[in-house]
Design a protein around this motif. Sequence first.
Motif, mmCIF file in Angstrom:
data_model
loop_
_atom_site.group_PDB
_atom_site.id
_atom_site.type_symbol
_atom_site.label_atom_id
_atom_site.label_comp_id
_atom_site.label_asym_id
_atom_site.label_seq_id
_atom_site.Cartn_x
_atom_site.Cartn_y
_atom_site.Cartn_z
ATOM 1 N N THR A 20 -3.682 -7.472 -2.241
ATOM 2 C CA THR A 20 -4.525 -6.613 -1.761
ATOM 3 C C THR A 20 -5.277 -7.382 -0.512
ATOM 4 O OG1 THR A 20 -5.794 -7.151 -3.450
ATOM 5 C CG2 THR A 20 -4.796 -5.162 -3.606
ATOM 6 N N ASN A 21 -4.843 -8.585 -0.151
ATOM 7 C CA ASN A 21 -5.419 -9.228 1.290
ATOM 8 C C ASN A 21 -4.753 -8.492 2.175
ATOM 9 O OD1 ASN A 21 -6.339 -10.665 3.065
ATOM 10 N ND2 ASN A 21 -4.830 -12.308 2.694
ATOM 11 N N ALA A 22 -5.211 -6.944 2.382
ATOM 12 C CA ALA A 22 -4.249 -6.165 3.398
ATOM 13 C C ALA A 22 -4.215 -6.842 4.619
ATOM 14 C CB ALA A 22 -5.020 -4.839 3.151
ATOM 15 N N HIS A 23 -5.437 -7.403 5.062
ATOM 16 C CA HIS A 23 -5.744 -7.596 6.602
ATOM 17 C C HIS A 23 -5.276 -9.198 6.562
ATOM 18 C CE1 HIS A 23 -8.119 -4.237 5.538
ATOM 19 N NE2 HIS A 23 -7.617 -3.742 6.640
ATOM 20 N N VAL A 24 -3.960 -9.524 6.870
ATOM 21 C CA VAL A 24 -3.482 -10.644 6.944
ATOM 22 C C VAL A 24 -4.098 -11.517 8.258
ATOM 23 C CG1 VAL A 24 -1.344 -12.191 7.333
ATOM 24 C CG2 VAL A 24 -1.389 -10.257 5.810
ATOM 25 N N LYS A 25 -4.316 -11.052 9.064
ATOM 26 C CA LYS A 25 -4.529 -11.465 10.559
ATOM 27 C C LYS A 25 -6.033 -12.193 10.244
ATOM 28 C CE LYS A 25 -4.606 -7.665 12.502
ATOM 29 N NZ LYS A 25 -4.336 -6.450 11.398
ATOM 30 N N TRP A 26 -6.981 -11.776 9.239
ATOM 31 C CA TRP A 26 -8.336 -12.432 8.818
ATOM 32 C C TRP A 26 -8.149 -13.815 8.474
ATOM 33 C CZ3 TRP A 26 -10.643 -8.353 5.057
ATOM 34 C CH2 TRP A 26 -10.893 -7.031 5.863
ATOM 35 N N PHE A 27 -7.018 -14.259 7.682
ATOM 36 C CA PHE A 27 -6.918 -15.740 7.351
ATOM 37 C C PHE A 27 -5.779 -16.410 7.726
ATOM 38 C CE2 PHE A 27 -8.363 -12.185 4.083
ATOM 39 C CZ PHE A 27 -9.503 -12.870 3.982
ATOM 40 N N THR A 28 -5.311 -16.325 8.833
ATOM 41 C CA THR A 28 -4.322 -17.217 9.516
ATOM 42 C C THR A 28 -4.360 -17.146 10.928
ATOM 43 O OG1 THR A 28 -2.153 -17.580 9.608
ATOM 44 C CG2 THR A 28 -2.768 -15.367 9.591
ATOM 45 N N GLU A 29 -4.076 -18.395 11.684
ATOM 46 C CA GLU A 29 -4.385 -18.599 12.981
ATOM 47 C C GLU A 29 -2.843 -18.403 13.588
ATOM 48 O OE1 GLU A 29 -6.955 -18.505 14.463
ATOM 49 O OE2 GLU A 29 -8.177 -18.484 12.770
ATOM 50 N N GLY A 192 -7.272 9.151 4.091
ATOM 51 C CA GLY A 192 -7.463 8.076 4.924
ATOM 52 C C GLY A 192 -7.170 6.594 4.316
ATOM 53 N N THR A 193 -7.630 6.370 3.235
ATOM 54 C CA THR A 193 -7.663 5.274 2.471
ATOM 55 C C THR A 193 -6.260 4.934 2.044
ATOM 56 O OG1 THR A 193 -9.789 5.668 1.609
ATOM 57 C CG2 THR A 193 -8.370 3.628 0.494
ATOM 58 N N GLY A 194 -5.475 5.711 1.549
ATOM 59 C CA GLY A 194 -4.228 5.679 1.169
ATOM 60 C C GLY A 194 -3.248 5.308 2.435
ATOM 61 N N LEU A 195 -3.508 5.986 3.363
ATOM 62 C CA LEU A 195 -2.718 5.731 4.646
ATOM 63 C C LEU A 195 -3.058 4.588 5.383
ATOM 64 C CD1 LEU A 195 -2.682 9.289 6.495
ATOM 65 C CD2 LEU A 195 -0.880 8.230 4.989
ATOM 66 N N SER A 196 -4.320 3.905 5.252
ATOM 67 C CA SER A 196 -4.379 2.709 5.839
ATOM 68 C C SER A 196 -3.902 1.725 4.928
ATOM 69 C CB SER A 196 -6.236 2.518 5.711
ATOM 70 O OG SER A 196 -6.767 3.314 6.571
ATOM 71 N N LEU A 197 -3.763 1.566 3.727
ATOM 72 C CA LEU A 197 -3.191 0.663 2.785
ATOM 73 C C LEU A 197 -1.730 0.649 3.365
ATOM 74 C CD1 LEU A 197 -4.705 1.192 -0.693
ATOM 75 C CD2 LEU A 197 -4.764 -0.806 0.669
ATOM 76 N N CYS A 198 -0.891 1.855 3.329
ATOM 77 C CA CYS A 198 0.407 1.967 3.859
ATOM 78 C C CYS A 198 0.547 1.046 5.028
ATOM 79 C CB CYS A 198 0.920 3.539 4.011
ATOM 80 S SG CYS A 198 0.958 4.120 2.206
ATOM 81 N N TRP A 199 -0.145 1.235 6.211
ATOM 82 C CA TRP A 199 -0.227 0.641 7.326
ATOM 83 C C TRP A 199 -0.385 -0.777 7.421
ATOM 84 C CZ3 TRP A 199 1.246 2.557 11.961
ATOM 85 C CH2 TRP A 199 1.174 1.747 13.027
ATOM 86 N N VAL A 200 -1.112 -1.277 6.629
ATOM 87 C CA VAL A 200 -1.535 -2.805 6.644
ATOM 88 C C VAL A 200 -0.247 -3.304 5.748
ATOM 89 C CG1 VAL A 200 -3.981 -2.583 7.286
ATOM 90 C CG2 VAL A 200 -2.891 -2.626 4.998
ATOM 91 N N ALA A 201 0.391 -2.623 4.830
ATOM 92 C CA ALA A 201 1.381 -3.285 4.101
ATOM 93 C C ALA A 201 2.664 -3.529 5.046
ATOM 94 C CB ALA A 201 1.799 -2.223 2.998
#
Length: 331
Positions: A20-29, A192-201
Amino acid sequence: MKKLLPFGIIIGLMLTPLLTNAHVKWFTEVEPQKESIEQILSPLFMSLALTAAVVLGVLTLLIPKTTNWKQIQNWDVRLSSLRKYSRIILKYGTAIALIIQVVNGTLFAPELPITNTLTTVLAWISIALLLVPHPISTKLGAALLLGLFVYVTMNFGIFHMLDYGFYVAIIGVLLVGRTRYENVGFPFLYLGTGLSLCWVAVEKWVYPTMSLDIVVNHQVPTFGFDPGIFIVMAAYIEFVVGYLLVVGILNRVLGLIVTVIFVMTTMLFGMKEVIGHFMVHIVLIIFIIEGVSFYNPPIKMHKTKVDQFIFVFLNFLFVLSTFVLIYYRFA
């Protein structure tokens, strides 16, 4: 014991912070490197797609039986008594989430910095309006927040901001409160929440190098799996969670499980995790309280169990294919 092993692996994957660290871009350079479509659609990927579709289809047959369990019924009654607070939680939770973000110099997500004074001022005005306990003030605050979301989208691009599409759903709920369209608010939030989770996956499949970097640098447990295989599996679990929210299965259970996982990821990733996912916590709390009482999920269009199984099976494969192709083409 052997029969319990696959179940244990699934639970382990669901409890790992990467899921659930859905937004990978937050934690890597690491610079994003798009994987080839041939590598994405590997035998492992296709096998997991069919497995997930079958499991989801079976869930449609098993879940209704649990509603007759006495403990489940007791929990349902207790949680249902809290529904009158759902909109209040969403309203003030949104205000608190915005305060955390603006204080840290961002808006909507940690990688979206506030670049000018006007945006800061408008964000604080939106917060102030949301804190006022009056429906007109709430709508004005939500409208201003929508304007800010559009502005940020113009700067960062629509496909980047699809990661945070649940904010549009939140704004929609706040705007339609105490109107004749009030009943469509929360279903829109689920969608909206479900589709957002699918998108970031899908990001983990298309840009796996970023997730691999996180696994290595943050020592994320892979439960004996090769990191590349583990990322594919974890992304599937995340995609399935989003899909289940959309089709209306296990919403309360999913809300509770994902909330627990987000608390775990906070211990691993720190303040950035709090900034990015506080708003998602609020949404998940609402899912736990609301269940699907107000939501006529798509699965209910089909009356027989066989029809529901076929619908979920085929629809999952269709949704998965659509997301992968759109993300690969445009993101």
